[in-house]
Design a protein around this motif. Sequence first.
Motif, PDB file in Angstrom:
ATOM      1  N   PRO A 187      -2.109   0.201   0.950  1.00 58.99           N
ATOM      2  CA  PRO A 187      -0.700   0.573   0.696  1.00 58.99           C
ATOM      3  C   PRO A 187      -0.131  -0.063  -0.566  1.00 58.99           C
ATOM      4  CG  PRO A 187      -1.032   0.040   3.005  1.00 58.99           C
ATOM      5  CD  PRO A 187      -2.288  -0.365   2.303  1.00 58.99           C
ATOM      6  N   ILE A 188      -0.359  -1.380  -0.740  1.00 58.15           N
ATOM      7  CA  ILE A 188       0.191  -2.062  -1.913  1.00 58.15           C
ATOM      8  C   ILE A 188      -0.517  -1.593  -3.184  1.00 58.15           C
ATOM      9  CG2 ILE A 188       0.577  -4.288  -3.010  1.00 58.15           C
ATOM     10  CD1 ILE A 188       2.318  -3.883  -0.611  1.00 58.15           C
ATOM     11  N   LEU A 189      -1.848  -1.487  -3.140  1.00 63.22           N
ATOM     12  CA  LEU A 189      -2.583  -1.054  -4.326  1.00 63.22           C
ATOM     13  C   LEU A 189      -2.176   0.355  -4.744  1.00 63.22           C
ATOM     14  CD1 LEU A 189      -6.186  -2.391  -3.593  1.00 63.22           C
ATOM     15  CD2 LEU A 189      -4.558  -3.249  -5.283  1.00 63.22           C
ATOM     16  N   LEU A 190      -1.985   1.237  -3.775  1.00 58.76           N
ATOM     17  CA  LEU A 190      -1.585   2.599  -4.095  1.00 58.76           C
ATOM     18  C   LEU A 190      -0.178   2.628  -4.680  1.00 58.76           C
ATOM     19  CD1 LEU A 190      -2.778   5.422  -3.949  1.00 58.76           C
ATOM     20  CD2 LEU A 190      -1.715   5.700  -1.711  1.00 58.76           C
ATOM     21  N   MET A 191       0.712   1.806  -4.134  1.00 59.34           N
ATOM     22  CA  MET A 191       2.063   1.722  -4.685  1.00 59.34           C
ATOM     23  C   MET A 191       2.045   1.211  -6.128  1.00 59.34           C
ATOM     24  SD  MET A 191       5.175  -0.809  -3.559  1.00 59.34           S
ATOM     25  CE  MET A 191       4.366  -2.196  -4.377  1.00 59.34           C
ATOM     26  N   LEU A 192       1.295   0.129  -6.379  1.00 56.50           N
ATOM     27  CA  LEU A 192       1.209  -0.422  -7.728  1.00 56.50           C
ATOM     28  C   LEU A 192       0.593   0.579  -8.699  1.00 56.50           C
ATOM     29  CD1 LEU A 192      -0.039  -4.035  -6.908  1.00 56.50           C
ATOM     30  CD2 LEU A 192       2.265  -3.334  -7.528  1.00 56.50           C
TER      31      LEU A 192
ATOM     32  N   ALA B 203       2.731 -10.330  -1.314  1.00 54.56           N
ATOM     33  CA  ALA B 203       1.873  -9.218  -0.901  1.00 54.56           C
ATOM     34  C   ALA B 203       1.175  -8.598  -2.104  1.00 54.56           C
ATOM     35  CB  ALA B 203       2.705  -8.164  -0.171  1.00 54.56           C
ATOM     36  N   VAL B 204       1.890  -8.482  -3.220  1.00 53.86           N
ATOM     37  CA  VAL B 204       1.289  -7.957  -4.450  1.00 53.86           C
ATOM     38  C   VAL B 204       0.195  -8.894  -4.948  1.00 53.86           C
ATOM     39  CG1 VAL B 204       1.746  -7.472  -6.882  1.00 53.86           C
ATOM     40  CG2 VAL B 204       3.296  -6.599  -5.128  1.00 53.86           C
ATOM     41  N   LEU B 205       0.446 -10.210  -4.873  1.00 51.73           N
ATOM     42  CA  LEU B 205      -0.558 -11.189  -5.290  1.00 51.73           C
ATOM     43  C   LEU B 205      -1.829 -11.061  -4.456  1.00 51.73           C
ATOM     44  CD1 LEU B 205      -1.445 -13.724  -6.863  1.00 51.73           C
ATOM     45  CD2 LEU B 205      -0.284 -15.092  -5.116  1.00 51.73           C
TER      46      LEU B 205
END
Length: 229
Positions: A65-70, A204-206
């Motif tokens: 989820p986070i990787l796709l958002m970034l 979470a991004v880290l």
Amino acid sequence: MPETGAGGGTIFGWAGLALALLLGSGLWAWWPRGGWAKALRVKAGAPRVRQLYDWHKLAGLAGLPILLMLTLTGVMLALPQETDAVLAPVLGQAQRAPVQQADLARGADISVSRAVAAAQAALPGARAVWVELPGQGQRAYRIRLGQAADPSPRFPHSWAMVDRHSGAVLALADVARGGPMDGLLKWLHPLHDGSAAGLPLRLAVLLAGLVPVALYATGLWRWWIRRRP
């Protein structure tokens, strides 16, 4: 995103789009054809190659989820024209600053503080974040204004164009009154840099940034085991 110029931004944008497709292909490859319980656990006592496979898929699933958002927000930031061409027919056009007009008037320039005051008077309660000085032969200051309705403190999407001689407001954009496209664009930077939800999202991004390393390590290790006689 590093300063690489227009060409570098385009390369980053298309590379990000390729990464988004890879993330989607990983989700498709993982998607369970049977029970979900089996797809979401690490099999105890299994051979090392199976355990590595389980850790690989679960790490990718947790970070997806986070990787796709970034990735998607980065693509949209790096490819603004392509993003506009795809989304504007659906969401409508965003508020855009007009092209700088030629400075045909004569006389002294107003001070920066007066230009900022004129911009803030046009949007009461807003704070000046950026001031773009008029270039040679250009007519207006452009002041970017932060508001409570804008989640991006560093890159606000409200602005005022102020005449460099008279102090008159020539054009104004208020993100609080924008359309759906403005609503989408104002979230790109705070989602991409993790500032939209404060410290928890930044952490979470880290952690999500470490997921590709884990995927590479577990994938390489599993490949190394499988290639041995």
